[in-house]
Enzyme design. Sequence first.
Site, PDB file in Angstrom:
ATOM      1  N   GLY A  12       9.805 -41.954 -17.680  1.00  0.00           N
ATOM      2  CA  GLY A  12       9.604 -40.588 -17.206  1.00  0.00           C
ATOM      3  C   GLY A  12      10.535 -40.133 -16.112  1.00  0.00           C
ATOM      4  CG  ASN A  14      15.449 -37.258 -18.386  1.00  0.00           C
ATOM      5  OD1 ASN A  14      16.371 -36.575 -18.012  1.00  0.00           O
ATOM      6  ND2 ASN A  14      15.619 -38.426 -18.955  1.00  0.00           N
ATOM      7  NE  ARG A  66       5.745 -42.478 -36.253  1.00  0.00           N
ATOM      8  CZ  ARG A  66       6.872 -43.105 -35.892  1.00  0.00           C
ATOM      9  NH1 ARG A  66       8.003 -42.425 -35.780  1.00  0.00           N
ATOM     10  NH2 ARG A  66       6.889 -44.402 -35.653  1.00  0.00           N
ATOM     11  CG  ASN A 108      15.730 -34.939 -27.338  1.00  0.00           C
ATOM     12  OD1 ASN A 108      14.874 -35.548 -26.714  1.00  0.00           O
ATOM     13  ND2 ASN A 108      16.780 -35.532 -27.874  1.00  0.00           N
ATOM     14  CG  HIS A 110      20.910 -38.021 -27.452  1.00  0.00           C
ATOM     15  ND1 HIS A 110      20.076 -38.876 -28.149  1.00  0.00           N
ATOM     16  CD2 HIS A 110      22.160 -38.517 -27.590  1.00  0.00           C
ATOM     17  CE1 HIS A 110      20.800 -39.844 -28.688  1.00  0.00           C
ATOM     18  NE2 HIS A 110      22.067 -39.654 -28.370  1.00  0.00           N
ATOM     19  CB  THR A 147      16.539 -29.136 -36.215  1.00  0.00           C
ATOM     20  OG1 THR A 147      17.488 -30.206 -36.151  1.00  0.00           O
ATOM     21  CG2 THR A 147      17.070 -27.918 -35.461  1.00  0.00           C
ATOM     22  CG  ASP A 151      19.596 -37.576 -31.750  1.00  0.00           C
ATOM     23  OD1 ASP A 151      19.677 -38.796 -31.975  1.00  0.00           O
ATOM     24  OD2 ASP A 151      18.761 -37.071 -30.976  1.00  0.00           O
ATOM     25  CD  GLN A 179      27.911 -39.845 -11.708  1.00  0.00           C
ATOM     26  OE1 GLN A 179      28.778 -39.486 -12.496  1.00  0.00           O
ATOM     27  NE2 GLN A 179      28.109 -40.823 -10.833  1.00  0.00           N
ATOM     28  CD  GLU A 181      19.632 -39.244 -19.472  1.00  0.00           C
ATOM     29  OE1 GLU A 181      18.396 -39.208 -19.544  1.00  0.00           O
ATOM     30  OE2 GLU A 181      20.288 -40.260 -19.699  1.00  0.00           O
TER      31      GLU A 181
HETATM   32  C1  GRF Z   1      16.782 -41.908 -21.075  1.00  0.00           C
HETATM   33  O1  GRF Z   1      17.990 -42.588 -21.347  1.00  0.00           O
HETATM   34  C2  GRF Z   1      16.786 -40.569 -21.802  1.00  0.00           C
HETATM   35  O2  GRF Z   1      18.070 -40.011 -21.917  1.00  0.00           O
HETATM   36  C3  GRF Z   1      16.318 -40.944 -23.150  1.00  0.00           C
HETATM   37  O3  GRF Z   1      15.268 -41.886 -22.907  1.00  0.00           O
HETATM   38  C4  GRF Z   1      15.587 -42.645 -21.736  1.00  0.00           C
HETATM   39  C5  GRF Z   1      14.404 -42.745 -20.820  1.00  0.00           C
HETATM   40  O4  GRF Z   1      14.103 -41.472 -20.337  1.00  0.00           O
HETATM   41  N1  GRF Z   1      15.900 -39.794 -23.891  1.00  0.00           N
HETATM   42  P1  GRF Z   1      12.937 -41.260 -19.221  1.00  0.00           P
HETATM   43  O5  GRF Z   1      13.329 -42.098 -18.028  1.00  0.00           O
HETATM   44  O6  GRF Z   1      11.647 -41.757 -19.834  1.00  0.00           O
HETATM   45  O7  GRF Z   1      12.939 -39.788 -18.923  1.00  0.00           O
END
Ligand code: GRF
Length: 196
Positions: A12, A14, A66, A108, A110, A147, A151, A179, A181
């Site tokens: 988490g 991000n 799923r 998203n 990435h 979508t 990616d 730097q 995300e």
């Molecule tokens: C990060 O590398 C992010 O770019 C990818 O998942 C990894 C963990 O993300 N989508 P987070 O620390 O859980 O936000």
Amino acid sequence: MLDVVVMVSGGGTNLQALIDAKSRGELPHVNLRAVVSSSPNAYALTRAADAGIEAVSLDIKLYSDRAVYTRELRTLIRAYHPGLIVTAGFLYVLTPDFAEEFEGRIINIHPSLLPSFGGVGCYGIHVHEKALAAGVKVTGATVHFVTAIPDTGPIIAQKAVEVADGDTPESLQRRVMEQAEWIILPKAVEEFCANT
Ligand code: GRF
């Protein structure tokens, strides 16, 4: 103000970048309405709770199908009436009905400059392993619309990061997070919410 649901699976960081940006007053049009995790053990849930954000988990390990999981997730998320959904460290491919229901309002983050190092098998640390194996001198992060095909959605923002001599996948991942995300995601979320 737009209600935003953040989907997570793990650490988490991000999500934390969004929380910190909000507390710095940088996200005036964003309401972090809820965090939805694919794992009950995700540290992202702790980050949400510490920030006073409603957090729930729908444990993907309890579902063998799923499509059933995706349907349940749609019901759970729909109840928040989100103006925007952000998958941030969400590690699973959902069936196309998810992207179709929320198309145009799901983004998203990435950890590469898509289309490089995107697609099947390109998630988390593996993205950086592939970048190092390919010998690229520059990598970075991408915010894009989600979508049905992973990616490949329209790109919203990107930020480049230098690959340093001697980088390991871990050191490169950390630099891309710090730097790129954690900078472009909050900006992209605020911009979407301000213009919706
Ligand atoms: C990060 O590398 C992010 O770019 C990818 O998942 C990894 C963990 O993300 N989508 P987070 O620390 O859980 O936000």
